[in-house]
Structure formats: C-alpha cells, structure tokens
Design a protein around this motif. Structure first.
Motif, PDB file in Angstrom:
ATOM      1  N   TRP A  68       0.792   8.679  -5.938  1.00 35.13           N
ATOM      2  CA  TRP A  68       1.254   7.328  -5.398  1.00 35.13           C
ATOM      3  C   TRP A  68       2.165   7.641  -4.406  1.00 35.13           C
ATOM      4  CZ3 TRP A  68      -0.349   7.666 -10.335  1.00 35.13           C
ATOM      5  CH2 TRP A  68      -1.380   6.689 -10.855  1.00 35.13           C
ATOM      6  N   TYR A  69       2.320   6.972  -3.270  1.00 31.73           N
ATOM      7  CA  TYR A  69       3.367   6.959  -2.343  1.00 31.73           C
ATOM      8  C   TYR A  69       3.858   5.536  -2.643  1.00 31.73           C
ATOM      9  CZ  TYR A  69       2.424  11.110   0.576  1.00 31.73           C
ATOM     10  OH  TYR A  69       2.120  12.386   0.838  1.00 31.73           O
ATOM     11  N   GLY A  70       4.892   5.360  -3.349  1.00 33.48           N
ATOM     12  CA  GLY A  70       5.666   3.934  -3.738  1.00 33.48           C
ATOM     13  C   GLY A  70       4.393   3.559  -4.404  1.00 33.48           C
ATOM     14  N   PRO A  71       4.214   2.189  -3.908  1.00 30.42           N
ATOM     15  CA  PRO A  71       3.316   1.625  -4.298  1.00 30.42           C
ATOM     16  C   PRO A  71       1.852   1.866  -4.123  1.00 30.42           C
ATOM     17  CG  PRO A  71       4.098   0.063  -2.966  1.00 30.42           C
ATOM     18  CD  PRO A  71       4.785   1.391  -2.742  1.00 30.42           C
ATOM     19  N   VAL A  72       1.604   2.532  -3.128  1.00 21.48           N
ATOM     20  CA  VAL A  72       0.355   2.795  -2.740  1.00 21.48           C
ATOM     21  C   VAL A  72      -0.186   4.081  -3.344  1.00 21.48           C
ATOM     22  CG1 VAL A  72      -1.146   3.248  -0.421  1.00 21.48           C
ATOM     23  CG2 VAL A  72       1.110   1.777  -0.411  1.00 21.48           C
ATOM     24  N   GLN A  73      -1.496   3.772  -3.875  1.00 24.41           N
ATOM     25  CA  GLN A  73      -2.195   4.979  -4.626  1.00 24.41           C
ATOM     26  C   GLN A  73      -2.838   5.678  -3.520  1.00 24.41           C
ATOM     27  OE1 GLN A  73      -4.295   4.031  -8.216  1.00 24.41           O
ATOM     28  NE2 GLN A  73      -4.180   6.285  -8.702  1.00 24.41           N
ATOM     29  N   VAL A  74      -2.704   6.963  -3.429  1.00 22.79           N
ATOM     30  CA  VAL A  74      -3.329   7.719  -2.316  1.00 22.79           C
ATOM     31  C   VAL A  74      -4.558   8.863  -2.836  1.00 22.79           C
ATOM     32  CG1 VAL A  74      -1.788   7.527  -0.596  1.00 22.79           C
ATOM     33  CG2 VAL A  74      -1.552   9.271  -2.092  1.00 22.79           C
ATOM     34  N   VAL A 122     -11.374   6.127   1.093  1.00 29.19           N
ATOM     35  CA  VAL A 122      -9.893   5.535   0.919  1.00 29.19           C
ATOM     36  C   VAL A 122      -9.402   5.272  -0.373  1.00 29.19           C
ATOM     37  CG1 VAL A 122      -8.385   3.651   2.108  1.00 29.19           C
ATOM     38  CG2 VAL A 122     -10.160   4.962   3.523  1.00 29.19           C
ATOM     39  N   GLY A 123      -8.139   5.549  -0.547  1.00 25.55           N
ATOM     40  CA  GLY A 123      -7.568   5.250  -1.898  1.00 25.55           C
ATOM     41  C   GLY A 123      -7.886   6.557  -2.710  1.00 25.55           C
ATOM     42  N   GLY A 124      -8.317   7.519  -1.994  1.00 26.02           N
ATOM     43  CA  GLY A 124      -8.195   9.051  -2.644  1.00 26.02           C
ATOM     44  C   GLY A 124      -9.340   9.127  -3.760  1.00 26.02           C
ATOM     45  N   LYS A 125     -10.491   8.332  -3.737  1.00 22.55           N
ATOM     46  CA  LYS A 125     -11.385   8.394  -4.877  1.00 22.55           C
ATOM     47  C   LYS A 125     -12.672   9.305  -4.342  1.00 22.55           C
ATOM     48  CE  LYS A 125     -11.225   3.668  -6.126  1.00 22.55           C
ATOM     49  NZ  LYS A 125     -10.452   3.133  -4.813  1.00 22.55           N
ATOM     50  N   ILE A 126     -12.807  10.398  -5.236  1.00 23.12           N
ATOM     51  CA  ILE A 126     -14.116  11.231  -4.894  1.00 23.12           C
ATOM     52  C   ILE A 126     -15.346  10.649  -5.281  1.00 23.12           C
ATOM     53  CG2 ILE A 126     -15.066  13.484  -5.539  1.00 23.12           C
ATOM     54  CD1 ILE A 126     -12.256  14.877  -5.929  1.00 23.12           C
TER      55      ILE A 126
END
Ligand SMILES: Nc1ncnc2c1ncn2[C@@H]1O[C@H](COP(=O)(O)OP(=O)(O)OP(=O)(O)O)[C@@H](O)[C@H]1O
Ligand SMILES: Nc1ncnc2c1ncn2[C@@H]1O[C@H](COP(=O)(O)OP(=O)(O)OP(=O)(O)O)[C@@H](O)[C@H]1O
Ligand SMILES: [Mg+2]
Ligand SMILES: [Mg+2]
Lengths: 276, 245, 252, 219, 245
Positions: free
Chosen positions: B10-16, B211-215
C-alpha cells in the motif's frame, strides 16, 4: 564575581585596549590598524607603568558595544570617549575623570541657528548608542521644543548628516564636534553654538569589581595630574596640530577640568548637572 | 531463483499490489505487462527490496529479502537492474560507471573491475565510448551501458523496468537486440515491457497485471499469444489497444 | 542567568517602572518603543516589497522577451548593478551620495529613501526569479500561446505569467522574509526600526540579552507571519492536478 | 566629487586589511558553511525524528533572524558562554559559519532532493549501502548541480561581510568609510566602495555563469 | 493551402533546414517522418512562423508568413497546432483552455466561445471532463483536449508535431482515432509522426527528412510503402529500424 584584570594581563602577556575609530582627538585611527589620540596615549602611558611587559592589542569599539565588551571581558581597558554616568556605573567602573566635555550643538554658520529653541521643527542629528540620544529626548520633554531626531551609526556619519543638510544640527560632546569640524573639508562653515545641554565627565573605562586595577590606573592618573604631564598631554592633543591633517582642534581646557586636576574625582555626570 | 509469495503493498490508503505471487526459475524470461499505473514498476522493485512490502514474502536465490534481518546491499549486488531512464551516474565516465560498484561493493581491485567492465561494454558494442560521459551518449547507447553496468556485477538474475519506453523509436531496436542475446544465452530475466515483439521472440512466460496490482494472467508465451480466446476480457482489451496501430 | 523582563516596563527617560508596562502620551516605556520600532520595520519591509515586486516583475519580463535584445540587455544590467553591490552600500549611496548628485533627493524623507534602496536592491533578485520562473515553463507553452494567435502581451498575460508566478511562490516567500530581515540595515541610516532599538535600548538599559530576545522574537514572529501568508496564497493559487518541482535557493 | 585623496598609500593603510578580511571571512564561512550545512541537510533528510527536529529548528530559526541580530547575539553571548573574550573578527567568523550553514543546508537539501529518485534506486540496486550511495552517487551530483547556487550564495556572503561594522570588525566597507571620514571625503569613499564591491561581485558572478554553462554541458 | 518554397534555417552555425520545399493542397494529409534531430519539428513550426527562417518563403492560405510585415497573430489564429507535450494551459480549466483564445484573439463572446469549445470537446469524447484541470487528465485525454482547443479556433489547416510520442502505448490509439476521423472529414493536415499505421491509413503524401533538414522523399503514400525499392538507402534503413520490432 571579582575579576582581576592585572593578573589576567600578566598571565596572557597582553592587554586589550578598546579604542574608537573616529573620536578625534580623544581616540581615532590613522589607518593600518594604528590608533592614537589623547586617551589612547594616556592609556599607553598607564599600561607601560602598570604592566610593562604586556603587549597592547587595540580593539575598535562603538558607542553601542563598548560596555558589553568591557563587561564580557573582550576589552580590558577602554580608552575612547565614554561618559561616566550613574547608569553605567552599575555595569562598569570608571577611572578618574580625565576630560570634561560639554554637550553642545554644531550647526552650519549659514543656518543662523544659535540656540536650542531655534531647532523647533528641525532635524537634529546624534549618534546611536550615545548618552546624547537620551539627553535629546529629555531636553525635548523639558523645554517643549519639538525636533526630529536622526541618528548616525557613528560620529562621522552623524557629521555627514549635518554636512549634507539631512540634519540642521548635531548634538554631541564639544570635543568630538570640534574634532569633526577641524577635520572637515571646510572647517570655517561650522560653528558650535547654544547652551550647554550637559556637562559630562569622560573617563577611561575598566571592568567592575576590580579594585586592584582601579587603584593602579587611578594612581597613575593622579601622578600625571600632579606632575603636570596631563596638562602637557592635553595641550598636545587639544591645542596643537594633530594628525592626519595637521590641524588643531583648539579647545582650551575649561574650568571644571582644571578643578578636577587639582582635586581628582570619578563622580558621574549626574553630580555635575543640577536636576532639571 | 525468484519466489514472490502473496505480497501486498500500500501507498498510504492506496493498494498498489494485491496478493501477487510469481515463481521464476533459473533461465526463465518472464515478461510483465499491464496498463500504466498498474504496479509493474512497483512489483519489479520489490524483488530487490527497493520498495518494501507490507505483506508476503520474496525469496531471491535462497535469501528471504522481505526479512528485516537480511543484508540488503548484498542481495542487491547479485540482482542486476535496468531502469526506464537508464540512471547512469552522470558525473562518472562510462568506465567509472561500470567499475564503481564492483570496486566499492564487491571489493574487486580497480584493474579487475575494469577488465570485467570493459568486457561487458564490448559485449553491448560500445567499446569506442568507454571514456565518454553518459550525457554525451544517445539514449539507446546509455541504456546499453546500463545493461553492461548491471552485467559486470555478475548477477544471478536481471530485472528490466520498461527499458525501451524512454527511447526514440529508432533506438529501441539496438537495446532489444542486446536483451534478446542475453535471453538466448540463458540469463534469468524479469522484464516489464510493452514490446510484444520481444515477448513473442524470447519470453518463456507472460504476466499481465491490472490496475490495483492484481495479477490477471500468468501463462506461457504460446498460450498467451496463440489462444486469445482463453484470455480475460481486460487482457484482450489491453492487447487490442497496444497492438492496434 | 536570571533574566530581568522588568526592563521593558521602564520609562525611557527616568528609568522608573511603569504600571501596566505601557506609557502614556510622550512618556513611553521600552515596550512602547519596541512596538513602535516594529512598526517601522513593517513599514520599511512592506513598502520595499511592493517596490521590489513591481519593478522586479517588469525587469524580469523584459529579460525574457523574444527579439528585444536592447530591453533584455537593459534588464540584465539592472540586475547586475543592483545585486552586485551590498545593500548597506546601496543605502549609503541613496542616503548620502545621491542627494549630492541629484538635489531632488535631498528633500525625500529618509523612510522613502530606505524603501526605495531596499526595494530596488530586492527588485534585482525578484527579476531574476521572475525570469527563471518564465524560463522554467516548457518552451512549448510560449509556442502554444503564439500558435493560438495571442500577441506577445497577451500570451504573457494569459499563458506565461500566471504559471510563472505560481512556480516562484516558494522563492518569493523567502525573498519576502529576506526583505523583512534586510530592513535591519535601515538602522544604519537612522530609521528607528528594531535593530536600532536593540542597539540603543541595549545601551541605555544595559540589559542587552533581554532586549535582544524581545527584538529577536519579533523578527521571528514577523518571518513566521509572512511565511503563513505566502503559504495561504500558495494554497489559494494551487492548480488542481498540477505538480511542480522547484529547487530552493540561498539568499538572505 | 574629488577622488584624488584615494592614493595607493590610503588604500594600503585603510582598505587593504579590510579587503583581506572580507575575502578571508567569505572563504572560511563558505567552506565551514557548506560542511555544516551539508550535515544539517543530511540530518533533515534522515527521517529520524531526533535528528530532523533540532536541525529544522536551527535552520528555520537562523533563517528568520537578520544577520545583524545574529552578529550582535554572538558578539554579546559567546564570550559569556565560553567565559573568554574573543575579538570582533573571530566573532564574525563564528557567526558567519553558524549563520551561513543554515542557508547552505537549504541549498544542499534542495540539491539532494533534486537528484532523481531513480539515481538513488540505481545506487541501491548495485548493492551500495546508504553511506556509499550518498558519498559516491548522490552528494557528488548534488554538489555539481548546486555549484552555481552555492557560488551565488558565496557572492551574497561576500556582500554580507559589510554588515560586520555592527561589531566593528574591520572589513572592506569599514576600510573605505574610515578612510572617507578621517580624510573628509566620505561620499567619494562610499562610491569607491560601491565600485570595488561591484567589480569583485560582478567578476565572481561572471565566473558563476561560465561554470553554469560547463555544468549544463556535462549534464 | 500551404506553400513552402526553398526555405533554409540555421541555429548559429548549424544548418537545421536545407532548401526545403513542400506544397500542401486543401484536404491533403501530409505525414512527415525522419530521424531524431532531423528538423521535423523545426519545419512544422516555420509554417506558422513560430520559428523564423533565414531564407525562402512560406505562404499559408494566401498570406506570406515569412514577410516581416505580416500580422503573425492573425495568421496563427487560423492555423491549428498540436504539440508533442500537449501544452494545455495548466492553470486554466478544460473549458477555459478551449475558450480563452476564441475570446481574446477572435473576439467571440464568452457564450459563443463556450458553445463552440464544448462542441469540439464533445467531438473528442471528453464532455464529461469539461470542468477538470489539465493536470487531472491522462496524457491521451490531454492531447485530445489540445486537438479540440485547436479546432475550436476554426483553423484552415492543422499542424501536428509528434502528437502521440509522449503517450503511454495504451493511449496512442484514442488520439490517433480522433486524427483519423479529422482526416477523413477532409481537414488539411501536416503531421510529424512515426506512427506508420496512421500514415498507411490516411496520409495522402509522405515526406522523409534526413539530419540537416534535407527532404529526401516526397511522394504519395502508396508509392512510399508499396515500392520500397524506389526509396533511397537512408529511407529504407530508417524504415527498417522503426518497423522491426
Ligand atoms: N512513491 C509513491 N507514493 C505514492 N504512490 C505511488 C508511489 N509510487 C507509485 N505510486 C502509485 O502506485 C501505483 C503503481 O505505480 P507503478 O509505478 O508501479 O506503475 P507502473 O505499472 O509501473 O506504471 P507505468 O507504466 O506508468 O510505469 C500508481 O498508481 C502510482 O501512482
Ligand atoms: N533553439 C535551438 N537552438 C539551437 N539548436 C536547436 C534549437 N532547437 C532545435 N535545435 C537543433 O535543430 C535540429 C533540429 O531540431 P528539431 O527539433 O526540429 O528535430 P526533430 O526532427 O523534431 O527531432 P525529434 O524527433 O527529436 O523531435 C536539432 O539538431 C536540434 O538540436
Ligand atoms: Mg513503471
Ligand atoms: Mg521534434
């Protein structure tokens, strides 16, 4: 806490003399780190007598910083043109009075000003950090004369204010005024006028609570007063041509000073001026 | 060689990065693609712990890099990395760029480092430029020096983060050529790129991240390109876009 | 070291403590005097800031005009002249020398002279920042403005300057704070501002440390206030979605 | 206006020492300021609260007080603190280093931050430790990028040496103004001082421009 | 519509355009390509006098733009231009970007300008973003706004300088789509680009410039792509490089 300047001087092999850069003829520079003047020479003689081995280090001081410098130990003996007054006696000690100045007013002859009262509504110059600043304020209050003060950062600057017409008068110790006028381009254009605002004993300044130093310095001064050396010194600096321009200040010794030579004293200025 | 096990970041609240797992064997060439901001760069940077992760575990050549006790500089010295903007050291000459880390990190002697560095420089065909500064080279040349710099550390694996996307179209080729050669020689590689030509030529596996870092995809090259009907809608959409013009 | 804050409550003439610390009429205390001095500092600084912003912007823009080598040259020399002579010397020149050369200056009040001196000195630095701000914009912005058919004056007004000013808010902030600090040299030409007060009152009362602390506190408060005001302006002027990276600098 | 009073003899007697002092003070304060400034910058960027906080307070505090006040402070306080007098000139040296460090630290901080994050990553990726990365990769570039600004600051510093008059240290301006008042040509002396400063500072800024171009080319 | 007659241009001692001549008729779509630094951007900028030339003459829609007496702002207001880096005005909202020049240059009323601007915005499919600021849009969206901005001035010709080369691969498509539509509607266009797909689709002519600003090829699209054997060696080499991967 008690300080012992003499011991310190002995230990370090040097003594720091506070001097002024442009307080002719009491204390001023010839450039090149050389200083001279009535008080400088007087101090040199005293030091030669009380600490013959010490090397003299000249440190220029200003009106504004000389007292802190003596207090904090940067300067061991201040030989400028410092007024001995009651307020300052709380912070430092003065040697016997060696010069008496009268605070007066220098003007351009062409202005026609001849008394303080005529200064109403005019600009009056004096130098930041001197007793004259408070004196002017007091006088303003007492007489109701209302003038605009302008402050030079040093005496030379204040005189420049007068010269360039930014100020109509320059209130300062008469010897300094005389010195500046004598050194100016056209000495004939200026005059010292008006009533004496204050009589001020000028003295060499040393640290407070150092009786040994005080005694040593005073003894030397007393000796020179008795022997007539002080008179000669006075004549040399106030009546004869002095460097750098070989002009004379021409300020004969006043009666108060004559009295002090007969009866040396270190009383503050307040004792010479009746409370207004 | 590289094992990425269920990492999230996560960057802060954002899941990457969301629960990503990838396994890369010795000799594999894995191509990673996906839309802008999907977390491709972040994923590749976590492999040598340039970016920390909050969850999961990464093992590189037997070392757990996500373990706080790991000697990171040591792991990193064995993982070569090539960046989108080359990141040569502009204040050092090409030769110094090649040798500085060998000397200061691996403790090689300057002579040894120089021999090794110049060998790699020769390999990318830039021997003639050894005394220049990075600013005096074209983009394609700079990127090749960057590859040589990484190789001179004798890495067990090479990571590439969009190595050609900052290049003029003309220069893309020269860099891809070097990479193709490397792959054919059996170097283990993880490559973030949109150059599908490169993927077609040498990839053993292709991974698609959304986007969101999902494979979303992790399959062999042949499967990826030959059977688009098996791909997810998002992947097809993306491939359409980048292959259209 | 015991501090004697009582000193601020003393009357400036007879040195007697005054009840409530504020004097009345012409019987002022050192506290009154301190606040008056602060007022002088604020007047000098604010006046000079206005002069500096106006002149600096004009000169800065002049130096970026395309195809005007003469204006550019004039602007460059202006900047070189005013930033390569110490402020103190410039103030002396305005105060002591200019009236001698151009008599009209003799009649100008000293406050106006100091404001002009400090303002023009700072204008050189602001001109430099305005120029840098305009040049920091991508060259394409100027082209885009021209390509839309704007005249030179129009694309400066509508395209370049709005962004240039936003970009240079951080250096302008430090320059505004500098102007406050630099106003302290005004004391050299007898403006009775804070530094003058520190010197004179320190001398009269022999309570240098307390006096200096009071003065220093006011300087810090002033700097902080400017900083907040500029931060507010920066926030109000922020462009949604726009990220800029500016490098900080020196200067006093 | 009559400049004939300004002979070599007058220059030697009044101005030479001041010129020397101003230049020496500038050199010493620049070096000292950069060293301490870099340390302060590293402290502020370290992310360790215990280091960040004092460094930040120091830098912001120094930057919000006029140099004149700082000079007065040090002149008054240092002898009390160390219990031993120091002369005006040493006082000026200490003050300038302490004061300029705050400004140089801001320049160095900006310089370090101006280095692209990719460079930091590149150093790390090659296995460099934090110290190695700073020393070999980041600081050299930060210095190089900031050379023009560091030099510009040095010019400002040189001009600021004129402020030491407040503690009567003997600098260049002081030399001119005593020569002027003692030889009764104060106005001419101020003009000469302005010319002197201009020539020195202008030459320096010309050099800065050259350096800037050089730096721009290597980049 | 545009006549470029034997222009030459120097930057100091360096010649960047050498005796170039191009004639573009109404409705033509001319694609300009060539290696980096060859002078493509310079050439296109000379057309609306954003860059002065030292020699030669350019006539746009009957006006001699190289004549010092020409009212340049007026000519420029009739020539639309789209830049590589979009160059929207970052401090103005999308709508303001679209209307400001209409109001200040063409003297349209704010209402009229807004109607016209929003119509163009709708055309590039971004009506939903009319109140955003450029920084809040993706690259592809920004470029489409830039095209709409140019169109809302009712230009007689549109100039494009590498409009897609600063875009993420995914976003190239959406911008090219807008350009293809424009071309098909008959807009006169001069386009610097490396997107050979675009050239194949809609170009009427292709121009190839080599370093030094020399025009090496100027022929119809079909001739250019279908008969590579007639091309010069330099052109073939360049095409090989950019089409290889
Ligand atoms: N330092 C950071 N702080 C906060 N958010 C970040 C940071 N770095 C990246 N991000 C965000 O993390 C997400 C993934 O970024 P990343 O750079 O990994 O994407 P990417 O797939 O490499 O994209 P691109 O193709 O543009 O390089 C993005 O939404 C990005 O905005
Ligand atoms: N302002 C300038 N001053 C000096 N030289 C310039 C300037 N602008 C461009 N040049 C030079 O002119 C030449 C042509 O530049 P131009 O930008 O037109 O090339 P280009 O074909 O558009 O290249 P690219 O594909 O990189 O955009 C290049 O060698 C460039 O370095
Ligand atoms: Mg990325
Ligand atoms: Mg171009």
């Amino acid at each position: 806490q008690a300080t012992d300047t003499l011991a310190k001087v002995k230990a370090q092999g040097k003594i720091v003399m506070g001097v002024r850069e442009s307080s002719a003829p009491l204390s001023f520079t010839l450039g090149d780190g050389k200083f001279t003047g009535y008080h400088v020479e007087l101090c040199e003689r005293i030091i030669k007598a009380i600490a013959p081995a010490a090397k003299i280090e000249y440190t220029p001081v200003t009106s504004a910083n000389r007292i802190p410098l003596v207090q904090n130990g940067t300067v061991d003996i201040e030989c400028g043109s410092t007024t001995n007054n009651a307020a300052r006696q709380k912070d430092v000690t003065f040697a016997l009075t060696t010069y008496v100045t009268e605070v007066r007013t220098a003007v351009k002859k062409s202005s026609g000003i001849s008394s303080i009262a005529q200064l109403n509504g005019r600009s009056v110059a004096t130098t930041t950090g001197t007793t004259s600043v408070a004196l002017l304020r007091k006088n303003e209050r007492a007489t109701g004369v209302d003038f605009k003060e302008v402050y030079g950062k040093d005496h030379a600057d204040s005189f420049l204010l007068l010269e360039s017409g930014r100020a109509d008068a320059f209130v300062m110790d008469d010897n300094i005024l005389a010195g500046l006028i004598a050194g100016s381009k056209t000495p004939g254009d200026y005059a010292i006028v008006g009533e004496t605002l204050n009589v001020e004993p000028i003295a060499i300044m040393i640290r407070k609570d150092d009786p040994a130093m005080k005694k040593a310095v005073d003894d030397q001064i007393r000796g020179m007063m008795k022997s007539g050396d002080l008179d000669k010194l006075y004549t040399k600096w106030f009546m004869q041509p002095i460097p750098p321009k070989n002009t004379s200040v021409n300020l004969a010794m006043g009666s108060v000073m004559k009295g002090l030579i007969a009866n040396p004293a270190d009383k503050p200025a307040e004792d010479y001026n009746a409370k207004k | 060689m590289i094992e990425i096990n269920n990492i999230s970041k996560w960057y802060g609240p954002v899941q990457v990065l969301t629960d990503c797992s990838v396994k890369i064997n010795k000799g594999d060439v894995v191509v990673v693609c996906g839309p802008s901001g999907s977390g491709k760069s972040t994923l590749i940077k976590t492999v040598n712990a340039l970016e920390p992760v909050q969850k999961g575990e990464i093992i590189v050549d037997g070392t757990v890099v996500t373990d706080p006790k790991t000697d990171l500089p040591k792991v990193r010295s064995r993982v070569g990395m090539v960046f989108q903007h080359f990141e040569l050291f502009p204040h050092l000459s090409v030769t110094e760029n090649l040798t500085i880390a060998q000397i200061k990190v691996l403790g090689r002697s300057p002579d040894e480092a120089k021999t090794r560095g110049l060998k790699m420089l020769d390999r990318v065909g830039l021997m003639a430029h050894k005394d220049k500064f990075p600013g005096q080279l074209s983009g394609g040349q700079q990127q090749r020096v960057a590859i040589a710099r990484a190789l001179s550390m004798d890495p067990v694996v090479m990571l590439f983060d969009e190595p050609t996307s900052a290049l003029d179209p003309e220069m893309v080729g020269e860099v891809l050529d070097v990479m193709v050669t490397l792959a054919k020689e059996g170097m283990t590689m993880m490559v973030v790129t949109h150059e599908m030509g490169f993927a077609r030529k040498v990839a053993s596996r292709v991974i698609f991240i959304d986007v969101g870092g999902k494979i979303l995809e992790d399959c062999s090259k042949d499967e990826f390109f030959s059977h688009p009907e098996n791909r997810q809608a998002r992947t097809k959409d993306f491939l359409n876009k980048i292959l259209q013009h | 070291m015991a501090l004697d804050w009582q000193v601020f409550c003393l009357d400036t003439l007879d040195k007697e403590p005054v009840k409530g610390c504020f004097g009345s009429g012409k019987d002022i205390t050192y506290l009154d005097w301190l606040l008056q001095a602060w007022g002088q500092t604020v007047i000098v600084a604010a006046g000079a800031l206005i002069v500096a912003l106006v002149v600096g912007s004009i000169i800065g823009v002049m130096r970026t005009l395309p195809d005007s080598p003469i204006l550019t040259r004039v602007g460059n020399w202006w900047v070189e002249l005013f930033r390569n002579i110490p402020l103190l010397v410039q103030i002396f020149l305005w105060y002591h020398v200019m009236p001698f050369i151009i008599p009209a200056f003799a009649g100008m009040p000293k406050l106006a002279l100091v404001i002009m001196g400090l303002g023009l000195f700072t204008s050189a630095r602001i001109a430099e920042q305005v120029r840098a701000g305009i040049q920091a914009l991508p060259r394409g912005q100027r082209y885009a403005g021209m390509a839309m058919g704007f005249t030179t004056a129009q694309y400066y007004r509508y395209v370049l300057l709005p962004m240039a000013y936003r970009i240079i808010i951080p250096p302008l902030t430090s320059e505004s704070m500098n102007i406050f600090k630099n106003s302290s040299v005004a004391f050299a030409v007898s403006v009775t501002e804070l530094t003058f007060f520190a010197q004179q009152a320190g001398e009269e009362t022999s309570k240098g440390i307390e006096i200096y602390m009071g003065v220093t506190a006011l300087y810090i408060i002033s700097a902080f206030t400017i900083n907040r005001i500029m931060a507010f302006i920066e926030k109000r002027a922020r462009v949604p979605g726009f990220v800029s990276n500016t490098t900080g600098g020196g200067g006093h | 206006m009559d400049f004939s009073f300004f002979t070599w003899e007058v220059f030697r007697a009044f101005v030479l020492h001041g010129l020397y002092f101003s230049l020496a003070l500038t050199a010493v304060a620049t070096l000292g300021g950069i060293v301490f400034g870099t340390l302060l910058a590293l402290m502020r960027l370290s992310g360790i609260k215990l280091l960040v906080l004092p460094a930040t307070i120091y830098v912001n505090g120094m930057r919000s007080i006029p140099l004149l006040m700082v000079l007065l402070w040090f002149f008054l306080l240092v002898p009390i603190v160390i219990g031993r007098p120091i002369g005006a000139e040493w006082s000026a040296v200490i003050t300038f280093i302490a004061f300029e460090a705050a400004y140089f630290s801001e320049i160095m901080r900006a310089g370090i931050q101006s280095i692209a994050r990719g460079q930091v990553f590149a150093g790390q990726a090659l296995g460099m430790t934090y110290g190695q990365n700073m020393r070999l990769v980041i600081l050299p570039q930060a210095f190089r990028n900031m050379i023009p600004i560091l030099l510009t600051q040095t010019i400002i510093l040189f001009q600021d040496t004129s402020l030491v008059y407040i503690i009567t240290a003997n600098d260049l301006l002081h030399g001119f103004s005593t020569a002027g008042s003692n030889l009764s040509h104060p106005r001419e002396a101020y003009i000469l001082a302005a010319v002197f400063y201009f020539v020195i500072c202008f030459s320096l800024s010309w050099i800065v421009k050259r350096v800037q171009m050089k730096v721009a080319i290597i980049r």
